[in-house]
Design an enzyme around this catalytic site. Sequence first.
Site, PDB file in Angstrom:
ATOM      1  N   ASN A  83       3.109  -0.607  -1.016  1.00 21.61           N
ATOM      2  CA  ASN A  83       4.112   0.404  -1.372  1.00 21.61           C
ATOM      3  C   ASN A  83       5.418  -0.313  -1.687  1.00 21.61           C
ATOM      4  O   ASN A  83       5.873  -1.156  -0.907  1.00 21.61           O
ATOM      5  CB  ASN A  83       4.310   1.386  -0.216  1.00 21.61           C
ATOM      6  N   GLY A  89       7.013   5.348  -1.265  1.00 19.73           N
ATOM      7  CA  GLY A  89       7.046   5.637   0.166  1.00 19.73           C
ATOM      8  C   GLY A  89       7.273   4.444   1.054  1.00 19.73           C
ATOM      9  O   GLY A  89       6.981   4.498   2.254  1.00 19.73           O
ATOM     10  N   HIS A  96       4.739  -5.932   2.751  1.00 19.87           N
ATOM     11  CA  HIS A  96       3.509  -5.827   3.539  1.00 19.87           C
ATOM     12  C   HIS A  96       2.413  -5.221   2.693  1.00 19.87           C
ATOM     13  O   HIS A  96       2.657  -4.362   1.853  1.00 19.87           O
ATOM     14  CB  HIS A  96       3.724  -4.987   4.805  1.00 19.87           C
TER      15      HIS A  96
HETATM   16  P1  5GP Z   1       5.332   1.563   4.257  1.00 21.42           P
HETATM   17  O1  5GP Z   1       5.525   3.051   4.345  1.00 21.42           O
HETATM   18  O2  5GP Z   1       6.656   0.832   4.306  1.00 21.42           O
HETATM   19  O3  5GP Z   1       4.460   1.112   3.127  1.00 21.42           O
HETATM   20  O4  5GP Z   1       4.506   1.167   5.544  1.00 21.42           O
HETATM   21  C1  5GP Z   1       5.078   0.924   6.775  1.00 21.42           C
HETATM   22  C2  5GP Z   1       3.972   1.066   7.787  1.00 21.42           C
HETATM   23  O5  5GP Z   1       4.400   0.463   8.978  1.00 21.42           O
HETATM   24  C3  5GP Z   1       3.608   2.498   8.113  1.00 21.42           C
HETATM   25  O6  5GP Z   1       2.233   2.726   7.820  1.00 21.42           O
HETATM   26  C4  5GP Z   1       3.913   2.629   9.601  1.00 21.42           C
HETATM   27  O7  5GP Z   1       2.970   3.418  10.287  1.00 21.42           O
HETATM   28  C5  5GP Z   1       3.901   1.193  10.060  1.00 21.42           C
HETATM   29  N1  5GP Z   1       4.781   0.912  11.174  1.00 21.42           N
HETATM   30  C6  5GP Z   1       6.070   1.294  11.310  1.00 21.42           C
HETATM   31  N2  5GP Z   1       6.584   0.829  12.463  1.00 21.42           N
HETATM   32  C7  5GP Z   1       5.588   0.122  13.051  1.00 21.42           C
HETATM   33  C8  5GP Z   1       5.504  -0.594  14.284  1.00 21.42           C
HETATM   34  O8  5GP Z   1       6.458  -0.695  15.059  1.00 21.42           O
HETATM   35  N3  5GP Z   1       4.315  -1.181  14.583  1.00 21.42           N
HETATM   36  C9  5GP Z   1       3.241  -1.111  13.743  1.00 21.42           C
HETATM   37  N4  5GP Z   1       2.121  -1.726  14.124  1.00 21.42           N
HETATM   38  N5  5GP Z   1       3.279  -0.429  12.582  1.00 21.42           N
HETATM   39  C10 5GP Z   1       4.436   0.184  12.247  1.00 21.42           C
END
Ligand code: 5GP
Length: 110
Positions: A83, A89, A96
């Site tokens: 993403n 999002g 990542h």
């Molecule tokens: P994005 O929305 O930026 O592509 O994905 C971020 C991801 O990080 C989300 O799926 C969310 O659930 C995950 N996430 C956010 N905070 C944490 C955390 O403290 N630990 C872990 N393991 N995942 C997290």
Amino acid sequence: MTIFQKILDRQIPARIVAEDEHCLAFHDVNPQAPVHVLVIPKVAVRSLAEATDAGMLGQVMLMAARVARELGIEDSGYRVVLNTNGNAGQTVFHLHAHVLGGRVLTWPPG
Ligand code: 5GP
């Protein structure tokens, strides 16, 4: 500092799946599939839009494939998602890759 940098620095816990000199892989805290792992580079880059190091991106992709293989979703199939910025999002601004599998994944995504 992002939450992922804190995970890298072991300041907060995560369920780590794999690690090498370039990347860390750990389970997403809010899984969207039976397997939902995040792969992050050890260098802090905000997003794919700001990445310039092809080697680093390659290491992230190879780690995603390794995680899929080791967690048993290689043959059934999986999706790797980066993403990038608002409409996609992105909420954590440390690049990542999501590795999702263990169920049928619809296409196109919502
Ligand atoms: P994005 O929305 O930026 O592509 O994905 C971020 C991801 O990080 C989300 O799926 C969310 O659930 C995950 N996430 C956010 N905070 C944490 C955390 O403290 N630990 C872990 N393991 N995942 C997290």
